[in-house]
Scaffold this motif. Structure first.
Motif, PDB file in Angstrom:
ATOM      1  N   GLY A   1       0.823  -1.205   0.000  1.00 21.88           N
ATOM      2  CA  GLY A   1       0.000   0.000   0.000  1.00 21.88           C
ATOM      3  C   GLY A   1       0.855   1.253   0.000  1.00 21.88           C
ATOM      4  O   GLY A   1       0.589   2.208  -0.739  1.00 21.88           O
ATOM      5  N   PHE A   2       1.907   1.257   0.811  1.00 20.76           N
ATOM      6  CA  PHE A   2       2.821   2.397   0.872  1.00 20.76           C
ATOM      7  C   PHE A   2       3.520   2.596  -0.469  1.00 20.76           C
ATOM      8  O   PHE A   2       3.677   3.728  -0.943  1.00 20.76           O
ATOM      9  N   ASN A   3       3.919   1.493  -1.096  1.00 21.77           N
ATOM     10  CA  ASN A   3       4.564   1.567  -2.407  1.00 21.77           C
ATOM     11  C   ASN A   3       3.640   2.190  -3.447  1.00 21.77           C
ATOM     12  O   ASN A   3       4.059   3.010  -4.270  1.00 21.77           O
ATOM     13  N   ARG A   4       2.377   1.825  -3.407  1.00 19.23           N
ATOM     14  CA  ARG A   4       1.408   2.383  -4.355  1.00 19.23           C
ATOM     15  C   ARG A   4       1.208   3.884  -4.116  1.00 19.23           C
ATOM     16  O   ARG A   4       1.016   4.649  -5.057  1.00 19.23           O
ATOM     17  N   ILE A   5       1.242   4.304  -2.857  1.00 19.23           N
ATOM     18  CA  ILE A   5       1.115   5.728  -2.542  1.00 19.23           C
ATOM     19  C   ILE A   5       2.319   6.502  -3.073  1.00 19.23           C
ATOM     20  O   ILE A   5       2.181   7.520  -3.752  1.00 19.23           O
ATOM     21  N   VAL A   6       3.514   6.004  -2.760  1.00 19.91           N
ATOM     22  CA  VAL A   6       4.744   6.685  -3.150  1.00 19.91           C
ATOM     23  C   VAL A   6       4.895   6.746  -4.671  1.00 19.91           C
ATOM     24  O   VAL A   6       5.363   7.750  -5.224  1.00 19.91           O
TER      25      VAL A   6
ATOM     26  N   ARG B   1      14.612   5.479  -6.924  1.00 22.09           N
ATOM     27  CA  ARG B   1      14.888   6.867  -7.278  1.00 22.09           C
ATOM     28  C   ARG B   1      16.376   7.181  -7.230  1.00 22.09           C
ATOM     29  O   ARG B   1      16.807   8.207  -7.783  1.00 22.09           O
ATOM     30  N   PHE B   2      17.175   6.323  -6.554  1.00 20.26           N
ATOM     31  CA  PHE B   2      18.594   6.673  -6.423  1.00 20.26           C
ATOM     32  C   PHE B   2      19.570   5.501  -6.591  1.00 20.26           C
ATOM     33  O   PHE B   2      20.778   5.722  -6.639  1.00 20.26           O
TER      34      PHE B   2
ATOM     35  N   TYR C   1      11.454  -0.908 -18.768  1.00 22.46           N
ATOM     36  CA  TYR C   1      12.790  -0.433 -19.157  1.00 22.46           C
ATOM     37  C   TYR C   1      12.736   0.962 -19.784  1.00 22.46           C
ATOM     38  O   TYR C   1      13.430   1.879 -19.336  1.00 22.46           O
ATOM     39  N   GLU C   2      11.917   1.143 -20.797  1.00 23.53           N
ATOM     40  CA  GLU C   2      11.859   2.426 -21.500  1.00 23.53           C
ATOM     41  C   GLU C   2      11.260   3.520 -20.622  1.00 23.53           C
ATOM     42  O   GLU C   2      11.741   4.658 -20.606  1.00 23.53           O
ATOM     43  N   PHE C   3      10.206   3.188 -19.891  1.00 22.94           N
ATOM     44  CA  PHE C   3       9.570   4.178 -19.015  1.00 22.94           C
ATOM     45  C   PHE C   3      10.527   4.630 -17.922  1.00 22.94           C
ATOM     46  O   PHE C   3      10.642   5.829 -17.636  1.00 22.94           O
ATOM     47  N   ASP C   4      11.226   3.676 -17.286  1.00 27.00           N
ATOM     48  CA  ASP C   4      12.159   4.024 -16.213  1.00 27.00           C
ATOM     49  C   ASP C   4      13.297   4.896 -16.728  1.00 27.00           C
ATOM     50  O   ASP C   4      13.759   5.812 -16.031  1.00 27.00           O
TER      51      ASP C   4
END
Length: 303
Positions: free
Chosen positions: A75-80, A147-148, A202-205
Motif C-alpha cells: 500500500g505504501f509503495n502504491r502511494i509513493v 529513485r537513487f 525499461y523504457e519508461f524508467d
C-alpha cells in the motif's frame, strides 16, 4: 444486494492494490522456518514448553504478521509511486491513479495494516513486538530506492528475505543458521524475479530517470543477472537441505524448484518480455508452494 456487491468491489480493489495473491511468494518460506522450528524444538526435542493453544496463537501471529506487513508495504509503495503509475501505460489503471481508491483511503489502509502488524508481533512475543517498527521502516524504505540506486531489487529482496530469520527471532529469540540460509535463498529469489519484472518498464524508467538493473545494464544483461540470482537462490536452498538432516523428498523438491527456475528463464529467453507475467506470477507461485509442501511432506513422512 447492491450494498453487498459494492462491498465486494471495495474489497477487490484493496486486494488488487496490494497484489494480495503475490503474498504466496514469501509466505511459504516463513512457513518452512516455522515448520522446522516446531519440528525440532516442539515435537522432537520439546525445548519449547508451550501449550497447544500457545503454539497455535504464535503460528497465527506469524501468518498475520506476514500478511499485514506485506499489505502495509505494498500500500505504501502504491502511494509513493502513484504519480509514476499514472504516467506509465502499464500501471495507469492501478487503483490509486484510476481513482478506485482515494489517497486518504490508501493512507488509512497502510496505517491500519502497520498497526495490526505491530500488534500481531506483540502477540507472538515482546522481542518481536519491539523490533516490529524497524521492520516496517525497512519495508517502506524500499519504495524510495529506485529513485537513487539500481540495487533496489536487492533492497526489496533483503526486506522480504528477513521473513525466515524473523520467524526464528519470534519463536526462539535468536537467529538459527538454517533460517539465514532460507533468508538468503528468499532474498535472491525475490531479487531475481524483481529484475525480470522491471524489464517491462525499461523504457519508461529510462524516461523518468528511475534506477533498475535493466536501466543500468540493458535488458539482455539484466536477464543474465536475474539468472545468476536464481542460481544463488538454488544453491542456498541446497545449503539448507544439507544442514537440516532432510530426506530424499525435499532434495527432489529442490531439484523441481531448480527446473522451475530454468523454465522461468527459458520463457523469457532472448528478451521475450511478453512472457514475463507468466514467469513472474504463475511459475514463482508454484516455486514457493512446492518448497513448502515438499518440506512438510518430508517431515511428516519421516517424523
Amino acid at each position: 444486494m447492491k450494498n453487498s456487491h459494492s462491498l465486494m468491489e471495495i474489497l477487490q480493489n484493496y486486494l488488487q492494490m496490494i497484489k494480495f495473491s503475490h503474498t504466496i511468494f514469501a509466505l511459504p518460506f516463513a512457513g518452512i522456518a516455522l515448520v522446522e522450528i516446531l519440528y525440532w524444538n516442539y515435537f522432537k526435542e520439546n525445548h519449547l514448553q508451550w501449550s497447544l493453544q500457545d503454539t497455535l496463537i504464535k503460528t497465527f501471529g506469524i501468518i498475520m504478521c506476514m500478511i499485514t506487513l506485506r499489505s502495509a508495504a505494498m500500500g505504501f509503495n502504491r502511494i509513493v509511486d502513484r504519480k509514476f503509475d499514472a504516467l506509465n501505460p502499464r500501471t495507469s489503471n492501478r487503483e490509486i491513479p484510476s481513482g478506485k481508491i482515494s489517497l486518504n483511503e490508501a493512507y488509512a489502509f497502510v496505517l491500519i495494516s502497520s498497526v495490526l502488524f505491530i500488534l500481531f508481533a506483540f502477540l507472538i512475543n515482546p522481542i518481536a513486538g519491539f523490533l516490529s517498527p524497524i521492520v516496517v521502516f525497512l519495508t517502506f524504505f524500499y519504495s524510495f530506492t529506485k529513485r537513487f540506486t539500481f540495487l533496489c531489487h536487492y533492497i526489496l529482496g533483503f526486506a522480504i528475505g528477513l521473513a525466515p530469520m524473523a520467524v526464528s527471532v519470534a519463536l526462539l529469540s535468536k537467529i538459527e543458521l538454517y533460517t539465514v540460509l532460507l533468508s538468503l535463498a528468499l532474498m535472491f529469489y525475490i531479487a531475481g524475479f524483481d529484475i525480470l519484472y522491471a524489464c517491462q518498464d525499461y523504457e519508461f524508467d529510462q524516461k523518468m530517470n528511475l534506477h533498475s538493473i535493466p536501466v543500468k545494464l540493458g535488458i539482455s544483461k539484466a536477464l543474465i543477472v536475474a539468472r545468476v540470482n536464481h542460481v544463488l537462490s538454488f544453491l542456498f536452498l541446497l545449503g539448507f537441505y544439507f544442514t537440516r538432516s532432510l530426506n530424499l523428498i525435499f532434495l527432489i523438491t529442490i531439484l523441481i524448484v531448480g527446473f522451475l527456475f530454468f523454465f522461468e528463464h527459458f520463457l523469457v529467453r532472448g528478451g521475450r518480455l511478453e512472457k514475463i507475467p507468466v514467469a513472474f506470477f504463475h511459475v514463482n507461485s508454484v516455486i514457493s508452494s512446492v518448497l513448502f509442501f515438499g518440506l512438510l511432506l518430508d517431515r511428516w513422512l519421516f517424523f
